[in-house]
Design an enzyme around this catalytic site. Sequence first.
Site, PDB file in Angstrom:
ATOM      1  N   HIS A   1       3.200  12.407   9.414  1.00 21.32           N
ATOM      2  CA  HIS A   1       1.761  12.570   9.364  1.00 21.32           C
ATOM      3  C   HIS A   1       1.308  13.646  10.346  1.00 21.32           C
ATOM      4  CE1 HIS A   1       0.443   9.090   6.869  1.00 21.32           C
ATOM      5  NE2 HIS A   1       1.643   8.662   7.170  1.00 21.32           N
ATOM      6  N   LYS A  53       0.843  -1.197   0.000  1.00 23.53           N
ATOM      7  CA  LYS A  53       0.000   0.000   0.000  1.00 23.53           C
ATOM      8  C   LYS A  53       0.877   1.244   0.000  1.00 23.53           C
ATOM      9  CE  LYS A  53      -2.522   3.408   2.068  1.00 23.53           C
ATOM     10  NZ  LYS A  53      -2.055   4.643   2.718  1.00 23.53           N
ATOM     11  N   ASP A  72      -5.873   5.134 -14.953  1.00 24.51           N
ATOM     12  CA  ASP A  72      -6.808   4.351 -14.156  1.00 24.51           C
ATOM     13  C   ASP A  72      -6.064   3.718 -12.980  1.00 24.51           C
ATOM     14  OD1 ASP A  72      -8.703   2.699 -13.070  1.00 24.51           O
ATOM     15  OD2 ASP A  72      -9.308   1.771 -14.959  1.00 24.51           O
TER      16      ASP A  72
END
Length: 729
Positions: free
Chosen positions: A381, A267, A283
């Site tokens: 983050h 991921k 796409d």
Amino acid sequence: MSDSTLSGFYRLPMPERIDRLERDGWLSVDDAARLRGGGHVLRTRAADRMVENVIATFGLPMAIAPNFIVDGRDYIVPLVVEEPSVVAALSAAARLARAAGGFTTECSESLLAGQVHLTGVSAPGDAVRAIAREKDALIAAANDRHPRLVARGGGVRDIEARELQLDDGTRSLAVHLLVDTCDAMGANLVNSICEAAAPRIAELCNASVVMRILSNLADRSLVTARVSFPLSELARNGSRARQMRDAIVTANRIAVADPYRAATHNKGIMNGIDALAIATGNDWRAIEAGAHAFAASTGRYTALTRWTAADDGSLAGEITLPLKVGTVGGTLELNPAAAIGLRIAGVKSAGELARLMAAVGLAQNFAAIRALTTTGIQRGHMKLHARSVATAAGVPDALFDDVVAEMIASGDVKEWKARELLASRRASARDGSAATAAGKVILLGEHAVVYDRHALALPIPDAMQATADDGDTAFLSIPAWGISEPVVAKSRLGKAVLTIAGALGVADKGFRLTVQTAIPVGMGLGASASLAVCVTRALADRFGITIDDERVNAIAFECEKLAHGTPSGVDNTIATYARPLLFRRGAGGGIEELELPETPPIVIAFGEIGGSTYEQVAAVRERRNATPAEIEAIFDQIDALTRQAAAALATRNYEHTGRLMNLCHGYLNAIGVSTPELEQMVSIARNAGAAGAKLTGGGGGGSIVALCPDSRAAVQQALESAGFRTIAL
């Protein structure tokens, strides 16, 4: 296109980022105008023609990641992504890879498989042989349907068939038509080819057609990217670099072995690839599906990358995954933002875009694993989340970075905390309760001053301020440096604070120190000395201790020994007294306060790479020990230039002072303390009109100082336009 490093790009306001990309040739005049005016946004009328039931368009941030070199060419990478830290991490990884030559890629073929699925196949072996016999005729018939594709160099290249056994025992046949779609993504092309070819294939196999559609497992479009990071790029300390390399290798092995970890590992790879795919109108769902299917193609889901320790000790990384992308057709023509993304990327073909995507995936994977095995993934983050919170709280630009850093240090990244910190900062500024210290900029005399020659230094007024509040134990917070920790002896900063507390006789007391700073650490601007001075004053104020500047200076000098080994004494002296000084230590030396008619017109600039004064002083000492006569002669020359400059400044003879600074820089370069980045800044300043420009401080990275009697604004603008931060006196 120009160099893709774009130093300091993230510090620019958004309009200036667009200006920079246009000036450097990454954006055309028209594209820059569109971005400035929001004209790149997908219009609702166009959106209404793309999908059903449209009620609005939905925006995502569009950013760029600089620093990429792929197959010897510079790229900046357009990214559409809302996840914090992706862009920063990717840019940092590309910068490290750049120093080692960047990424290399390869792609042997680029074919997309269309599938015709058949059931009711009574004799699968005969069916496979029948397709093989008629393959050339089938290919020719399919290509006759798409003469324009064939004219562009594409078309059906091969046909394959394989038997499948379904879970109910039924046998079926999968026939693959392998199509070169050139620079198009090709989904519609391949689907139409499958539909056209299916009846004849069914007839040959004496079977029924179930489905006719492309496969997103594009394993005939495999792209490989590789990179190698020398240990010197992973960390300055060799032992630390080896630890980091081995930790990354181990983390990758875990992802190879554990599908639970592999899912998150992959991921992270797709964080970069998807963002580039969206930015270029591709796409991303198809790319995701193909990548994850390929990761499970051996029968067990595993990591897409491999990180190993190479024979020469470097960290070697490799990724292979299916990437069938397009640069023409489809939604690319409807969405102007995608067209701009493609032009920013500067790719000339779909194959080139696929290679860039693979490099982006490998870089993103490196950044993620490095964060996981060192600082942890939350740090980046949290910083970007805190910036969003500070924006929502209405924190002004002048206090923005400090409030963001303090929020992170507090652990309360909330809007109420941002408002509370903003109010506190404003109240502190009003009552003047903080203890202050100056930063320093050395005009001439670096390194020679360590060996009892003169140094000429100017203060950066109120560069740092500290407050000491009640606390159960000793605690130090420097939000701008990301420091929020108990004061302990094993920490370098902790040792300094404990040295100060011991000298003041309060080592057994509890206190909470909060330090605000306008100068960065490791940039040769006296940050460690300034910290020691303002902390000494803050603790003295907190515990009601009367202390004069001479004592403050002595305590700060002891702290400087901890930071730099053999300090000159310049930094702590100027941090304490905040006056222009001609300084010389040793027998017959001392402090001579300079009476100047005005503050000299100076611009200080600092770049991405910091320097360690401790390491540079030690390195110069080694060179001096190796060739003492030559190095001592250079120190004598620097000393003479320094004393001449002090006299010239006193009469505002800035042109002469500037020439002396230029000569001094040459000597500092000769003793090995300059760097390419410092040389770049010096050159920019001189070309913009500075009378003189040179490195300042220990070197090996850090800052430069430019004397600008008639060109301060122009020099500052030139340096900032090149991506460097500046301070003007």
